[in-house]
Scaffold this motif. Structure first.
Motif, PDB file in Angstrom:
ATOM      1  N   ASN A   1      -0.705 -14.370  -4.186  1.00  0.00           N
ATOM      2  CA  ASN A   1      -1.111 -13.996  -5.559  1.00  0.00           C
ATOM      3  C   ASN A   1      -2.145 -12.873  -5.540  1.00  0.00           C
ATOM      4  OD1 ASN A   1       0.566 -15.710  -6.980  1.00  0.00           O
ATOM      5  ND2 ASN A   1      -0.922 -17.392  -7.063  1.00  0.00           N
ATOM      6  N   SER A   2      -2.987 -12.867  -4.523  1.00  0.00           N
ATOM      7  CA  SER A   2      -4.065 -11.869  -4.452  1.00  0.00           C
ATOM      8  C   SER A   2      -3.545 -10.430  -4.300  1.00  0.00           C
ATOM      9  CB  SER A   2      -4.996 -12.195  -3.286  1.00  0.00           C
ATOM     10  OG  SER A   2      -4.364 -11.939  -2.034  1.00  0.00           O
ATOM     11  N   ILE A   3      -2.286 -10.310  -3.862  1.00  0.00           N
ATOM     12  CA  ILE A   3      -1.717  -8.955  -3.710  1.00  0.00           C
ATOM     13  C   ILE A   3      -0.602  -8.704  -4.768  1.00  0.00           C
ATOM     14  CG2 ILE A   3      -2.307  -8.737  -1.271  1.00  0.00           C
ATOM     15  CD1 ILE A   3       0.706  -9.349  -0.672  1.00  0.00           C
ATOM     16  N   GLY A   4      -0.555  -9.588  -5.778  1.00  0.00           N
ATOM     17  CA  GLY A   4       0.405  -9.404  -6.854  1.00  0.00           C
ATOM     18  C   GLY A   4       1.834  -9.721  -6.469  1.00  0.00           C
ATOM     19  N   PHE A   5       1.991 -10.777  -5.663  1.00  0.00           N
ATOM     20  CA  PHE A   5       3.335 -11.198  -5.234  1.00  0.00           C
ATOM     21  C   PHE A   5       4.140 -11.702  -6.419  1.00  0.00           C
ATOM     22  CE2 PHE A   5       6.387 -14.189  -3.304  1.00  0.00           C
ATOM     23  CZ  PHE A   5       6.907 -13.412  -2.307  1.00  0.00           C
ATOM     24  N   ILE A   6       5.373 -11.241  -6.525  1.00  0.00           N
ATOM     25  CA  ILE A   6       6.248 -11.669  -7.641  1.00  0.00           C
ATOM     26  C   ILE A   6       7.329 -12.610  -7.101  1.00  0.00           C
ATOM     27  CG2 ILE A   6       7.830 -10.866  -9.434  1.00  0.00           C
ATOM     28  CD1 ILE A   6       6.384  -8.129  -9.238  1.00  0.00           C
TER      29      ILE A   6
ATOM     30  N   TRP B   1      11.535 -13.090   5.070  1.00  0.00           N
ATOM     31  CA  TRP B   1      10.289 -13.855   4.978  1.00  0.00           C
ATOM     32  C   TRP B   1       9.832 -13.967   3.519  1.00  0.00           C
ATOM     33  CZ3 TRP B   1       5.259 -12.620   3.372  1.00  0.00           C
ATOM     34  CH2 TRP B   1       4.271 -13.566   3.704  1.00  0.00           C
ATOM     35  N   VAL B   2       9.907 -12.855   2.787  1.00  0.00           N
ATOM     36  CA  VAL B   2       9.542 -12.831   1.359  1.00  0.00           C
ATOM     37  C   VAL B   2      10.423 -13.797   0.568  1.00  0.00           C
ATOM     38  CG1 VAL B   2       9.653 -11.404  -0.736  1.00  0.00           C
ATOM     39  CG2 VAL B   2       8.530 -10.520   1.322  1.00  0.00           C
ATOM     40  N   HIS B   3      11.719 -13.766   0.862  1.00  0.00           N
ATOM     41  CA  HIS B   3      12.670 -14.659   0.186  1.00  0.00           C
ATOM     42  C   HIS B   3      12.339 -16.125   0.484  1.00  0.00           C
ATOM     43  CE1 HIS B   3      16.427 -16.234  -1.399  1.00  0.00           C
ATOM     44  NE2 HIS B   3      16.657 -16.819  -0.225  1.00  0.00           N
ATOM     45  N   LYS B   4      11.974 -16.391   1.731  1.00  0.00           N
ATOM     46  CA  LYS B   4      11.633 -17.757   2.147  1.00  0.00           C
ATOM     47  C   LYS B   4      10.390 -18.261   1.406  1.00  0.00           C
ATOM     48  CE  LYS B   4      10.630 -20.586   6.221  1.00  0.00           C
ATOM     49  NZ  LYS B   4      10.336 -20.575   7.678  1.00  0.00           N
TER      50      LYS B   4
ATOM     51  N   VAL C   1       0.845  -1.207   0.000  1.00  0.00           N
ATOM     52  CA  VAL C   1       0.000   0.000   0.000  1.00  0.00           C
ATOM     53  C   VAL C   1       0.875   1.250   0.000  1.00  0.00           C
ATOM     54  CG1 VAL C   1      -1.644   1.349   1.389  1.00  0.00           C
ATOM     55  CG2 VAL C   1      -1.981  -1.104   1.099  1.00  0.00           C
ATOM     56  N   GLN C   2       1.960   1.168   0.742  1.00  0.00           N
ATOM     57  CA  GLN C   2       2.875   2.316   0.872  1.00  0.00           C
ATOM     58  C   GLN C   2       3.750   2.522  -0.368  1.00  0.00           C
ATOM     59  OE1 GLN C   2       5.212   2.084   4.437  1.00  0.00           O
ATOM     60  NE2 GLN C   2       6.262   4.006   4.084  1.00  0.00           N
ATOM     61  N   ASN C   3       4.270   1.401  -0.938  1.00  0.00           N
ATOM     62  CA  ASN C   3       5.244   1.496  -2.027  1.00  0.00           C
ATOM     63  C   ASN C   3       4.708   1.093  -3.404  1.00  0.00           C
ATOM     64  OD1 ASN C   3       7.256   2.260  -0.129  1.00  0.00           O
ATOM     65  ND2 ASN C   3       7.616   0.112   0.372  1.00  0.00           N
ATOM     66  N   GLY C   4       3.552   0.400  -3.418  1.00  0.00           N
ATOM     67  CA  GLY C   4       2.961  -0.002  -4.697  1.00  0.00           C
ATOM     68  C   GLY C   4       3.489  -1.302  -5.255  1.00  0.00           C
ATOM     69  N   HIS C   5       4.309  -2.008  -4.478  1.00  0.00           N
ATOM     70  CA  HIS C   5       4.848  -3.299  -4.931  1.00  0.00           C
ATOM     71  C   HIS C   5       5.172  -4.177  -3.714  1.00  0.00           C
ATOM     72  CE1 HIS C   5       8.920  -2.157  -3.664  1.00  0.00           C
ATOM     73  NE2 HIS C   5       8.668  -0.957  -4.217  1.00  0.00           N
ATOM     74  N   CYS C   6       5.483  -5.463  -4.006  1.00  0.00           N
ATOM     75  CA  CYS C   6       5.769  -6.427  -2.931  1.00  0.00           C
ATOM     76  C   CYS C   6       7.253  -6.804  -2.861  1.00  0.00           C
ATOM     77  CB  CYS C   6       4.951  -7.709  -3.141  1.00  0.00           C
ATOM     78  SG  CYS C   6       3.176  -7.460  -3.112  1.00  0.00           S
ATOM     79  N   THR C   7       8.094  -6.025  -3.542  1.00  0.00           N
ATOM     80  CA  THR C   7       9.526  -6.328  -3.542  1.00  0.00           C
ATOM     81  C   THR C   7      10.170  -5.752  -2.284  1.00  0.00           C
ATOM     82  OG1 THR C   7       9.537  -6.218  -5.959  1.00  0.00           O
ATOM     83  CG2 THR C   7      11.672  -6.149  -4.860  1.00  0.00           C
ATOM     84  N   VAL C   8      10.697  -6.651  -1.453  1.00  0.00           N
ATOM     85  CA  VAL C   8      11.341  -6.229  -0.201  1.00  0.00           C
ATOM     86  C   VAL C   8      12.780  -6.719  -0.200  1.00  0.00           C
ATOM     87  CG1 VAL C   8      11.133  -6.156   2.313  1.00  0.00           C
ATOM     88  CG2 VAL C   8       9.111  -6.624   0.926  1.00  0.00           C
ATOM     89  N   SER C   9      13.702  -5.804   0.019  1.00  0.00           N
ATOM     90  CA  SER C   9      15.122  -6.162   0.026  1.00  0.00           C
ATOM     91  C   SER C   9      15.531  -6.744   1.372  1.00  0.00           C
ATOM     92  CB  SER C   9      15.970  -4.929  -0.278  1.00  0.00           C
ATOM     93  OG  SER C   9      17.343  -5.228  -0.119  1.00  0.00           O
ATOM     94  N   THR C  10      16.374  -7.756   1.326  1.00  0.00           N
ATOM     95  CA  THR C  10      16.906  -8.343   2.570  1.00  0.00           C
ATOM     96  C   THR C  10      18.025  -7.482   3.146  1.00  0.00           C
ATOM     97  OG1 THR C  10      18.367  -9.727   1.230  1.00  0.00           O
ATOM     98  CG2 THR C  10      16.320 -10.727   2.005  1.00  0.00           C
ATOM     99  N   TYR C  11      18.414  -6.469   2.380  1.00  0.00           N
ATOM    100  CA  TYR C  11      19.504  -5.585   2.811  1.00  0.00           C
ATOM    101  C   TYR C  11      18.979  -4.295   3.439  1.00  0.00           C
ATOM    102  CZ  TYR C  11      22.109  -8.759  -0.201  1.00  0.00           C
ATOM    103  OH  TYR C  11      22.646  -9.886  -0.779  1.00  0.00           O
ATOM    104  N   ASP C  12      17.668  -4.113   3.380  1.00  0.00           N
ATOM    105  CA  ASP C  12      17.045  -2.945   3.991  1.00  0.00           C
ATOM    106  C   ASP C  12      16.905  -3.196   5.488  1.00  0.00           C
ATOM    107  OD1 ASP C  12      15.479  -0.868   4.871  1.00  0.00           O
ATOM    108  OD2 ASP C  12      14.015  -0.983   3.254  1.00  0.00           O
ATOM    109  N   GLU C  13      17.632  -2.431   6.290  1.00  0.00           N
ATOM    110  CA  GLU C  13      17.649  -2.644   7.740  1.00  0.00           C
ATOM    111  C   GLU C  13      16.258  -2.514   8.370  1.00  0.00           C
ATOM    112  OE1 GLU C  13      20.031  -3.630   9.880  1.00  0.00           O
ATOM    113  OE2 GLU C  13      21.370  -3.970   8.184  1.00  0.00           O
ATOM    114  N   LEU C  14      15.450  -1.587   7.831  1.00  0.00           N
ATOM    115  CA  LEU C  14      14.127  -1.339   8.391  1.00  0.00           C
ATOM    116  C   LEU C  14      13.152  -2.496   8.150  1.00  0.00           C
ATOM    117  CD1 LEU C  14      13.675   2.444   7.467  1.00  0.00           C
ATOM    118  CD2 LEU C  14      14.002   1.514   9.766  1.00  0.00           C
TER     119      LEU C  14
END
Length: 207
Positions: A202-207, A180-183, A160-173
Motif C-alpha cells: 500500500n505504501s507504494i500505491g499497489f493496485i 509475483w504481483v499476481h500472486k 520509479v521507472q514507469n510511475g505505476h505498479c502494474t506488471v504484465s505476466t506477458y512481458d518477457e523482461l
C-alpha cells in the motif's frame, strides 16, 4: 632413585600414543581419530580420553601444549561448526550469497547445515556469537521473507521507472515479477497476505 614410577609410566604411555597420533596426522592430514576406527581403535579411545581430561581440567599443561602443537581438536562440535562456516564463506565468495539449497547436489551437506542454523535460530537455541558470525556475512535467516523483499524491491524500482505498479505476466523482461504481483493479489483476496506485506504494498500505491 625413582620416587614416582606411576608418573614415569604415564609419561611413557602418553609419548607412545602421541607419537602414534603424529604418524596418523602425517598420513591423514588431521588428528581426529574416531573411536570407531577399527584400525586405530585404541588410538581413538586415547584421543577421546584426552578430550575428556581437558574438559575436566585434569590434563597436564605440557600435554596440552604437545597436543595443541600438532593441531589437536579439543571440541569436535565447535570444529565442525567452524568448518561449515568457512565453507559457507567460500560459497558466498563464489556465488555472492549465503542461500545454499538443500537440493544443491554439489553442496548438499552445507545446505543441510544452513537449514539447521535457521531451525536453531527460530528455536532461540543458536548461540549469540554464532548469530553474529553468520550476520557478519549476510546470512539469510528467512529465505521466504528474503525472496519476498527482493521482489518488492524490484517492484519499487519498476514504479520509479514507469510511475505505476502494474506488471504484465506477458512481458518477457519482467515475467517473474508479474507472476509475483499476481500472486500478491490472489493472496490478498484470500485474506492470506500478511498485514505487514499489505502495508508495504500500500505504501507504494499497489493496485
Amino acid at each position: 632413585f625413582i620416587w614416582d614410577t606411576i608418573e614415569i609410566t604415564w609419561d611413557k604411555q602418553f609419548d607412545k600414543h602421541f607419537n602414534r597420533l603424529c604418524a596418523f596426522k602425517a598420513e591423514n592430514g588431521h588428528c581426529n581419530v574416531s573411536q570407531y576406527d577399527k584400525q586405530n581403535k585404541s588410538l581413538g579411545q586415547w584421543v577421546n580420553a584426552q578430550r575428556v581430561s581437558y574438559k575436566k581440567n585434569t590434563l597436564r599443561s605440557d600435554h596440552i601444549q604437545q597436543l595443541s602443537s600438532i593441531g589437536f581438536i579439543w571440541d569436535l562440535l565447535e570444529y565442525a561448526w567452524n568448518t561449515n562456516f568457512d565453507q559457507l564463506c567460500a560459497f558466498k565468495g563464489q556465488s555472492g550469497h549465503c542461500d545454499v539449497s538443500r537440493n544443491d547436489k554439489r553442496n548438499k551437506s552445507l545446505g543441510k547445515w544452513v537449514s539447521s542454523q535457521r531451525v536453531s535460530y527460530k528455536k532461540n537455541s543458536l548461540r549469540s556469537d554464532r548469530i553474529q558470525q553468520l550476520n557478519s556475512i549476510g546470512f539469510i535467516w528467512d529465505p521466504i521473507e528474503y525472496a519476498w523483499n527482493k521482489s518488492f524491491d524490484q517492484l519499487c524500482a519498476l514504479k520509479v521507472q514507469n510511475g505505476h505498479c502494474t506488471v504484465s505476466t506477458y512481458d518477457e523482461l519482467s515475467k517473474s515479477l508479474g507472476n509475483w504481483v499476481h500472486k500478491q493479489r490472489v493472496l490478498h483476496k484470500k485474506n492470506t497476505l500478511s498485514s505487514n506485506h499489505i502495508k508495504q504494498l500500500n505504501s507504494i500505491g499497489f493496485i
